[in-house]
Design a protein around this motif. Structure first.
Motif, short mmCIF file in Angstrom:
data_model
loop_
_atom_site.label_atom_id
_atom_site.label_comp_id
_atom_site.label_asym_id
_atom_site.label_seq_id
_atom_site.Cartn_x
_atom_site.Cartn_y
_atom_site.Cartn_z
N ILE A 2 0.85 -1.19 0.00
CA ILE A 2 0.00 0.00 0.00
C ILE A 2 0.89 1.24 0.00
O ILE A 2 1.80 1.35 0.80
N ILE A 61 -2.51 0.19 -4.37
CA ILE A 61 -1.92 -1.12 -4.14
C ILE A 61 -1.23 -1.51 -5.44
O ILE A 61 -1.88 -1.58 -6.49
N GLY A 91 -9.78 -2.90 -2.95
CA GLY A 91 -8.82 -2.57 -1.89
C GLY A 91 -9.27 -2.97 -0.51
O GLY A 91 -8.50 -2.90 0.45
N HIS A 94 -7.48 -5.24 2.76
CA HIS A 94 -6.02 -5.24 2.56
C HIS A 94 -5.31 -4.21 3.41
O HIS A 94 -4.12 -3.97 3.21
#
Length: 160
Positions: A2, A61, A91, A94
Motif C-alpha cells: 500500500i 496497491i 482494496g 487489505h
C-alpha cells in the motif's frame, strides 16, 4: 504494498476518477451525490484539492489507486476532520482503510490538532467498525443532514 500519497490540484484527474467511483458505488455514504460532481469542470476539481490547510491522499496497491481520504481543519482550533474516505471494493480487506486513516491522523497531529472528528452514515457498519478499531468513539452529536433530507450523519471522535 500500500502506498499513500498526498495529492494537490495537479492530481485532479486521479482524484476525480476515485471520487466519482466512490459516489457511484457508495452513494448512501456521502452527503455529496454523483449528480453533484459528474459534470464538474476541471476548475471545480482543482478548487476541491486547493482548500487552504486541507490535506488529501490517494492510496494505491501495486500502483493501482484504490482509496482516498481528506483532512480538513475544523472550526475549532484544536480539531481536524476526516472526510471523503472511501476504499474501492478491490482494496477492501487489505489494510487500505487503516493506511488512509493513519495518513490523515498524522497530518492532523502535524497541524497541532488534538481531536479528529469524522461523520459516518447510520447503517454503514463496515466503515463504523473500521473507525471503532482505529480508536474513534461515537458521540451524541448529529452531523449534517443526508441527501435524502431525513437521515443525519453520526459524529465520531478520536483524541490524538
Amino acid at each position: 504494498m500500500i502506498d499513500v500519497q498526498a495529492v494537490g490540484p495537479d492530481d485532479w484527474k486521479a482524484w476525480r476518477e476515485l471520487r466519482l467511483a466512490a459516489l457511484e458505488e457508495a452513494a448512501f455514504a456521502f452527503g455529496s451525490q454523483l449528480a453533484d460532481w459528474v459534470d464538474a469542470t476541471e476548475e471545480r476539481w482543482r478548487e476541491r484539492l486547493s482548500v487552504a490547510g486541507a490535506y488529501q491522499v490517494i492510496a494505491s496497491i501495486d500502483g493501482t489507486p484504490v482509496g482516498l481520504a481528506g483532512g480538513f481543519p475544523a472550526d475549532e482550533e484544536s480539531n481536524a476532520e476526516l472526510v471523503s474516505m472511501w476504499v474501492a471494493p478491490a482494496g477492501r480487506g487489505h489494510g487500505v482503510g487503516n493506511a488512509l486513516m493513519t495518513a490523515i491522523e498524522d497530518w492532523a497531529r502535524s497541524t497541532g490538532a488534538t481531536v479528529l472528528d469524522l461523520s459516518v452514515v447510520p447503517g454503514n457498519d463496515p466503515a463504523h467498525n473500521l473507525y471503532l478499531r482505529n480508536g474513534f468513539e461515537d458521540t451524541d452529536e448529529q452531523g449534517d443532514l443526508m441527501a435524502d433530507g431525513v437521515r443525519r450523519e453520526l459524529v465520531m471522535r478520536k483524541q490524538l
